[in-house]
Scaffold this active site. Structure first.
Site, PDB file in Angstrom:
ATOM      1  N   ASN A 134     -20.143  87.093  48.965  1.00  0.00           N
ATOM      2  CA  ASN A 134     -19.195  87.866  49.761  1.00  0.00           C
ATOM      3  C   ASN A 134     -18.924  89.208  49.099  1.00  0.00           C
ATOM      4  O   ASN A 134     -18.847  89.301  47.875  1.00  0.00           O
ATOM      5  CB  ASN A 134     -17.879  87.108  49.907  1.00  0.00           C
ATOM      6  CG  ASN A 134     -18.056  85.795  50.626  1.00  0.00           C
ATOM      7  OD1 ASN A 134     -19.038  85.579  51.318  1.00  0.00           O
ATOM      8  ND2 ASN A 134     -17.109  84.906  50.454  1.00  0.00           N
ATOM      9  N   GLU A 169     -20.222  88.529  54.686  1.00  0.00           N
ATOM     10  CA  GLU A 169     -20.771  87.419  53.912  1.00  0.00           C
ATOM     11  C   GLU A 169     -22.289  87.450  53.997  1.00  0.00           C
ATOM     12  O   GLU A 169     -22.850  87.527  55.081  1.00  0.00           O
ATOM     13  CB  GLU A 169     -20.232  86.093  54.444  1.00  0.00           C
ATOM     14  CG  GLU A 169     -18.714  86.020  54.409  1.00  0.00           C
ATOM     15  CD  GLU A 169     -18.150  84.803  55.116  1.00  0.00           C
ATOM     16  OE1 GLU A 169     -18.935  84.032  55.721  1.00  0.00           O
ATOM     17  OE2 GLU A 169     -16.931  84.626  55.081  1.00  0.00           O
ATOM     18  N   TYR A 228     -22.385  85.912  39.760  1.00  0.00           N
ATOM     19  CA  TYR A 228     -21.068  86.529  39.843  1.00  0.00           C
ATOM     20  C   TYR A 228     -21.017  87.768  38.957  1.00  0.00           C
ATOM     21  O   TYR A 228     -21.524  87.767  37.846  1.00  0.00           O
ATOM     22  CB  TYR A 228     -19.979  85.554  39.391  1.00  0.00           C
ATOM     23  CG  TYR A 228     -19.778  84.405  40.346  1.00  0.00           C
ATOM     24  CD1 TYR A 228     -19.138  84.598  41.566  1.00  0.00           C
ATOM     25  CD2 TYR A 228     -20.237  83.137  40.033  1.00  0.00           C
ATOM     26  CE1 TYR A 228     -18.966  83.550  42.448  1.00  0.00           C
ATOM     27  CE2 TYR A 228     -20.067  82.079  40.901  1.00  0.00           C
ATOM     28  CZ  TYR A 228     -19.430  82.293  42.110  1.00  0.00           C
ATOM     29  OH  TYR A 228     -19.260  81.264  42.978  1.00  0.00           O
ATOM     30  N   LYS A 271     -19.550  83.876  66.225  1.00  0.00           N
ATOM     31  CA  LYS A 271     -19.135  82.634  66.890  1.00  0.00           C
ATOM     32  C   LYS A 271     -18.403  81.762  65.887  1.00  0.00           C
ATOM     33  O   LYS A 271     -18.472  81.995  64.678  1.00  0.00           O
ATOM     34  CB  LYS A 271     -20.345  81.837  67.392  1.00  0.00           C
ATOM     35  CG  LYS A 271     -21.170  82.503  68.434  1.00  0.00           C
ATOM     36  CD  LYS A 271     -22.354  81.619  68.797  1.00  0.00           C
ATOM     37  CE  LYS A 271     -23.309  82.336  69.710  1.00  0.00           C
ATOM     38  NZ  LYS A 271     -24.545  81.586  69.896  1.00  0.00           N
ATOM     39  N   PHE A 273     -17.882  78.513  63.535  1.00  0.00           N
ATOM     40  CA  PHE A 273     -18.831  77.896  62.605  1.00  0.00           C
ATOM     41  C   PHE A 273     -19.618  76.786  63.279  1.00  0.00           C
ATOM     42  O   PHE A 273     -19.068  75.936  63.957  1.00  0.00           O
ATOM     43  CB  PHE A 273     -18.073  77.334  61.394  1.00  0.00           C
ATOM     44  CG  PHE A 273     -18.974  76.705  60.379  1.00  0.00           C
ATOM     45  CD1 PHE A 273     -19.641  77.480  59.450  1.00  0.00           C
ATOM     46  CD2 PHE A 273     -19.164  75.336  60.350  1.00  0.00           C
ATOM     47  CE1 PHE A 273     -20.474  76.911  58.510  1.00  0.00           C
ATOM     48  CE2 PHE A 273     -19.994  74.751  59.408  1.00  0.00           C
ATOM     49  CZ  PHE A 273     -20.642  75.544  58.491  1.00  0.00           C
TER      50      PHE A 273
END
Length: 121
Positions: free
Chosen positions: A2, A52, A64, A80, A82
């Site tokens: 993300n 994302e 990370y 839409k 999930f």
């Protein structure tokens, strides 16, 4: 993977919410196919827009803190709620599209610049 709120806020506001495909690079690593969702993620009822990225590759370890660079090549569908089947269909569609010659030729054009050049990630 993300993007931070700061990065999301810097995305052009005229990009409609939805699912996109393109190329992604972590740090100075290899370039991989990716699917990217832009929107409010209705399943989680987000009130802030999110971006994302699903990189279509299995990494040996977490990344990370690394810089994630993406190039959006095309649009798959609108946002839409999930649905794991829809996500798998999105991944398969991204793979098909990114294997096309016109998309393959874009794979390395945006990530690995000649010595001394700095890219805007």
């Amino acid at each position: 993977a993300n993007f931070s709120e700061r990065v999301v806020e810097s995305f052009p506001s005229d990009i409609p919410p939805g699912v996109y495909y393109g190329w992604a690079c972590v740090g100075n690593g290899d370039v991989h196919k990716m699917v990217l969702s832009i929107g409010w993620n209705p399943f989680y009822k987000n009130i802030k827009k999110s971006v994302e990225t699903h990189i279509i590759h299995t990494f040996k370890e977490d990344f990370y803190g690394e810089i994630l660079s993406v190039v959006i090549i095309g649009y798959i569908r609108s946002e839409k709620n999930f649905n794991s089947l829809a996500i798998q269909e999105d991944i398969e569609e991204a793979k098909r599209q990114l294997d096309l010659p016109e998309h393959l030729k874009l794979k390395d054009n945006f990530f690995h610049l000649p010595e001394g050049k700095i890219g805007n990630h």
